[in-house]
Write a protein that holds these residues in place. Structure first.
Motif, PDB file in Angstrom:
ATOM      1  N   LEU A   1      -0.097  22.793  30.458  1.00  0.00           N
ATOM      2  CA  LEU A   1      -1.205  23.748  30.557  1.00  0.00           C
ATOM      3  C   LEU A   1      -1.171  24.729  29.391  1.00  0.00           C
ATOM      4  CD1 LEU A   1      -1.263  24.543  34.381  1.00  0.00           C
ATOM      5  CD2 LEU A   1      -3.103  23.499  33.040  1.00  0.00           C
ATOM      6  N   ALA A   2       0.011  25.243  29.081  1.00  0.00           N
ATOM      7  CA  ALA A   2       0.142  26.186  27.970  1.00  0.00           C
ATOM      8  C   ALA A   2      -0.341  25.554  26.665  1.00  0.00           C
ATOM      9  CB  ALA A   2       1.584  26.665  27.840  1.00  0.00           C
ATOM     10  N   ALA A   3       0.044  24.307  26.426  1.00  0.00           N
ATOM     11  CA  ALA A   3      -0.380  23.620  25.206  1.00  0.00           C
ATOM     12  C   ALA A   3      -1.895  23.433  25.185  1.00  0.00           C
ATOM     13  CB  ALA A   3       0.325  22.275  25.091  1.00  0.00           C
ATOM     14  N   SER A   4      -2.474  23.029  26.312  1.00  0.00           N
ATOM     15  CA  SER A   4      -3.929  22.829  26.370  1.00  0.00           C
ATOM     16  C   SER A   4      -4.699  24.130  26.179  1.00  0.00           C
ATOM     17  CB  SER A   4      -4.335  22.220  27.709  1.00  0.00           C
ATOM     18  OG  SER A   4      -3.972  20.875  27.760  1.00  0.00           O
ATOM     19  N   LEU A   5      -4.156  25.208  26.726  1.00  0.00           N
ATOM     20  CA  LEU A   5      -4.814  26.513  26.618  1.00  0.00           C
ATOM     21  C   LEU A   5      -4.484  27.232  25.319  1.00  0.00           C
ATOM     22  CD1 LEU A   5      -4.196  27.712  30.282  1.00  0.00           C
ATOM     23  CD2 LEU A   5      -6.404  27.089  29.281  1.00  0.00           C
TER      24      LEU A   5
ATOM     25  N   VAL B   1       1.166  30.985  25.187  1.00  0.00           N
ATOM     26  CA  VAL B   1       2.598  30.870  25.459  1.00  0.00           C
ATOM     27  C   VAL B   1       2.802  30.534  26.936  1.00  0.00           C
ATOM     28  CG1 VAL B   1       3.275  32.417  23.583  1.00  0.00           C
ATOM     29  CG2 VAL B   1       2.857  33.350  25.863  1.00  0.00           C
ATOM     30  N   PRO B   2       3.853  29.799  27.262  1.00  0.00           N
ATOM     31  CA  PRO B   2       4.103  29.425  28.657  1.00  0.00           C
ATOM     32  C   PRO B   2       4.144  30.615  29.620  1.00  0.00           C
ATOM     33  CG  PRO B   2       5.476  28.107  27.226  1.00  0.00           C
ATOM     34  CD  PRO B   2       4.808  29.137  26.351  1.00  0.00           C
TER      35      PRO B   2
ATOM     36  N   VAL C   1       0.830  31.386  31.086  1.00  0.00           N
ATOM     37  CA  VAL C   1       0.420  30.439  32.125  1.00  0.00           C
ATOM     38  C   VAL C   1       1.106  30.777  33.442  1.00  0.00           C
ATOM     39  CG1 VAL C   1       0.522  27.999  32.841  1.00  0.00           C
ATOM     40  CG2 VAL C   1      -0.167  28.597  30.527  1.00  0.00           C
ATOM     41  N   THR C   2       2.375  31.159  33.369  1.00  0.00           N
ATOM     42  CA  THR C   2       3.106  31.522  34.588  1.00  0.00           C
ATOM     43  C   THR C   2       2.402  32.663  35.312  1.00  0.00           C
ATOM     44  OG1 THR C   2       5.193  30.814  33.614  1.00  0.00           O
ATOM     45  CG2 THR C   2       5.329  32.318  35.492  1.00  0.00           C
ATOM     46  N   THR C   3       1.991  33.672  34.575  1.00  0.00           N
ATOM     47  CA  THR C   3       1.289  34.815  35.169  1.00  0.00           C
ATOM     48  C   THR C   3      -0.026  34.377  35.805  1.00  0.00           C
ATOM     49  OG1 THR C   3       2.288  36.307  33.551  1.00  0.00           O
ATOM     50  CG2 THR C   3       0.314  37.096  34.675  1.00  0.00           C
ATOM     51  N   LEU C   4      -0.781  33.527  35.114  1.00  0.00           N
ATOM     52  CA  LEU C   4      -2.049  33.049  35.653  1.00  0.00           C
ATOM     53  C   LEU C   4      -1.835  32.202  36.908  1.00  0.00           C
ATOM     54  CD1 LEU C   4      -3.865  32.061  32.337  1.00  0.00           C
ATOM     55  CD2 LEU C   4      -4.362  34.028  33.805  1.00  0.00           C
ATOM     56  N   VAL C   5      -0.860  31.306  36.854  1.00  0.00           N
ATOM     57  CA  VAL C   5      -0.570  30.449  38.003  1.00  0.00           C
ATOM     58  C   VAL C   5      -0.097  31.292  39.182  1.00  0.00           C
ATOM     59  CG1 VAL C   5       0.983  28.649  38.877  1.00  0.00           C
ATOM     60  CG2 VAL C   5      -0.188  28.336  36.692  1.00  0.00           C
TER      61      VAL C   5
END
Length: 151
Positions: free
Chosen positions: A59-63, A66-67, A70-74
């Motif tokens: 997901l981080a790569a697609s968006l 930084v990973p 993504v953790t915060t969003l998830v």
């Protein structure tokens, strides 16, 4: 006094349009009371395009973030029941992210909000002007022309 640089003017117009699009989409999201930020919306849309539930790194790569972002969003989407973390069946140490039923419903609402925002933004343009704009945007973002668009 110097003549304004046409490229500078175009760049400024693009930035103003981007801000306007963001503002209008945000308003449409708020009107639907989904409790989803534009960044979470983008993550949900990206997640929906994966065939199998992706890893956070995918997901981080697609968006292109930084990973940790993504953790915060998830975390936020998981707290609201729109996504869940699931173990990878092939490697239980790997965690994948999948949409829940509420996440799929939210995607439908998000699609409606984005469509309403697009209609508001594009309202002043004729069908022919929309076709020209679409072709120009396809060129700028390097995509294949959208279906139904005549170039």
């Amino acid at each position: 006094m110097s003549t304004p640089d046409p490229d500078d003017l175009l760049a400024e117009q693009l930035l103003r349009l981007t801000r306007r699009v963001h503002h209008i989409q945000k308003r449409h999201l708020q009107e639907r009371a989904l409790g989803i930020t534009p960044a979470q919306s983008r993550l949900l849309r990206t997640l929906a395009h994966f065939g199998a539930p992706p890893r956070m790194a995918d997901l981080a790569a697609s968006l292109e973030v930084v990973p940790r972002a993504v953790t915060t969003l998830v975390d936020g989407l998981e707290a609201s029941g729109k996504v869940r973390r699931v173990p990878d069946p092939a490697n239980r140490r790997v965690i994948r992210i999948e949409l829940t039923e509420d996440g799929h419903k939210a995607l439908g609402e998000l699609h409606g909000a984005r469509r309403a925002a697009a209609e508001e933004i594009l309202a002043p343009l004729s069908g022919a002007q929309r076709d020209v704009l679409g072709a120009l945007l396809d060129t700028l973002v390097g995509t294949v022309p959208a279906q139904g668009r005549h170039c």
